[in-house]
Design a protein around this motif. Structure first.
Motif: not given
Length: 474
Positions: A407-411, A415-416, A451-452, A466-467
């Motif tokens: 699952r990916v979220h980009r703002d 990036l998450d 970070t992970i 992952i951030q």
């Protein structure tokens, strides 16, 4: 704002959009601000669009789009709309020309207000006379529904000229009536010497075509003013951009306004950029080929090795190199320094899960979007994700069927990514300590500024979070 008034049909909206896309020459040649005024359902007259000239100062420094027409000219604007006749007015030092805007079927849909400052420095008589003739023609065409015309190009190329770049007024036969100093200089550089007024411009330019490598078929149409079009002429390495606006009176051609600009340096810079882009594309293509060759050599070497640990190390190295080659393949395909990462990752995820399986059935699912990722970050991100997914298959799902969800979220820059499997799972605070984990942690910290974290899944399996911070914007 064009249809905020809510009184236009689809044809009217399209006509006004075309007018707004092509009304800068009128603002420049009249030394005036232009306003489109539309009636509303509440019986107001609303300012729907505003254009400022490049040849003079503006009469309105504020953003007035969306505001009602000032009371000082409201009465005249309403009268012009009802009578469908042009009017003139003046308030203090500002002169107003109020012109009905008609579609090609002679339906009046709004009002064009031309506002000029009386204190603007007057031009020499020849300039004033020719500019006035062009102005009258264009305003008449607007009220007759002849401007903008059918089939006129709207997606203008970078460097398309404006009035301030150079202006030539042609009569119906293509004879030059007036040429501004900038226009004379541009054509002199092209090789056209002597005075332009009184000459047929098309004949003068034709004499220079023997030094041109290619000629646009629309060039004669533009030079004679027989159509509204955009073209370029090149001779002896000099490039002049030309734009003609045909002037008409109820269908009869009366002349043309020809704008010109010397774009030699601009086109030279564009060609250099195209050459560099092609070179970068070729470099990425060669890097991709070289990496795939190295990957193939490692795969061949792994087949000859008997030691299981050494064989596994070679297989891992081969997989990592091939992952990097996938990013370079995407870069070579686009020729840019950015990658639409979703397609690349979808291939990478299927490959990583397929290569790592040893007989079990593993399903993968990808949700969200990475968006555009810069090449420097794309390589590191691809390697990190490949390592995490491969680890989930080889260890979390070892010897069993299962699934992996990404699952990916980009703002913006942030990036998450969450990678979840339903395997055997790990204990809280536990994670691998091998070379793959070291590679992942190093790349995330140094290349992705992030970070992970590894944690047990809600029911079973492992969740990797992952951030990352994308330093290069889309």
């Amino acid at each position: 704002m064009i249809n905020q008034a809510g009184t236009l049909d689809a044809e009217g909206v399209e006509h006004l959009h075309q007018l707004v896309a092509d009304w800068h020459p009128l603002a420049d040649v009249t030394f005036s601000d232009l306003f489109i005024v539309l009636p509303t359902k509440d019986d107001e007259m609303l300012i729907a669009a505003h254009c400022r000239p490049a040849t003079a100062g503006t009469v309105e420094g504020e953003d007035v789009v969306g505001n009602p027409v000032p009371p000082s000219i409201d009465k005249q604007v309403r009268k012009s709309f009802l009578t469908q006749q042009p009017l003139q007015s003046g308030v203090d030092h500002v002169r107003f020309r109020i012109v009905p805007i008609a579609t090609r079927v002679q339906k009046v849909i709004g009002i064009l207000v031309v506002a000029s400052d009386d204190r603007t420095e007057r031009q020499p008589d020849a300039v004033q006379r020719n500019y006035a003739e062009i102005t009258e023609s264009m305003l008449r065409m607007i009220s007759n529904g002849e401007f903008p015309g059918d089939g006129v190009p709207t997606g203008l190329r970078h460097g398309t000229p404006r009035v301030s770049d150079g202006l030539i007024h042609l009569n119906a036969d293509g004879v030059v009536l007036y040429a501004s100093p900038n226009a004379i200089s541009a054509f002199h550089r092209l090789g056209v010497r002597g005075r332009l007024p009184g000459k047929i411009l098309a004949e003068l330019v034709t004499e220079q075509m023997q030094y041109s490598s290619s000629v646009d078929e629309m060039l004669p149409v533009v030079l004679l003013g027989k159509g509204s079009w955009v073209t370029e002429v090149e001779s002896r390495g000099v490039v002049i951009s030309l734009r003609a606006i045909e002037l008409k009176n109820r269908g009869a051609r009366t002349g043309a306004m020809l704008m010109c600009r010397d774009v030699t340096e601009l086109r030279r810079s564009e060609r250099e950029l195209m050459t560099k882009d092609a070179m970068i594309r070729e470099i990425n293509h060669r890097v991709k080929n070289n990496l795939q060759t190295v990957s193939a050599l490692l795969r061949l070497q792994a087949r000859r090795v008997q030691d299981p640990a050494a064989k596994q190390n070679l297989d891992d190295a081969q997989r990592r190199i091939y992952t990097i080659s996938m990013v370079h393949e995407a870069l070579a395909r686009t020729g840019a320094d950015k990658v639409e990462f979703d397609e690349t990752f979808a291939r990478l995820m299927r490959l990583a899960a397929g290569v790592a399986t040893t007989g079990q059935h593993v399903t993968t699912r990808f949700e969200g979007s990475f968006g555009t990722v810069h090449s420097e970050e794309a390589t590191s991100l691809a390697v990190v994700l490949n390592e995490v997914i491969t680890n989930a298959v080889e260890h979390g799902l070892k010897g069993r069927d299962g699934s992996i969800v990404v699952r990916v979220h980009r703002d913006g820059d942030e990036l998450d990514v969450v990678i979840e499997d339903d395997g055997v799972g790990i204990k809280e605070g536990e994670h691998g300590s091998g070379l793959g984990t070291q590679i992942v942690e190093t790349m995330i910290k140094s290349d992705l500024l992030g970070t992970i974290n590894w944690s047990p899944g809600p029911e079973r399996g492992t969740v990797v979070t992952i951030q990352a911070h994308m330093r290069h914007r889309d």
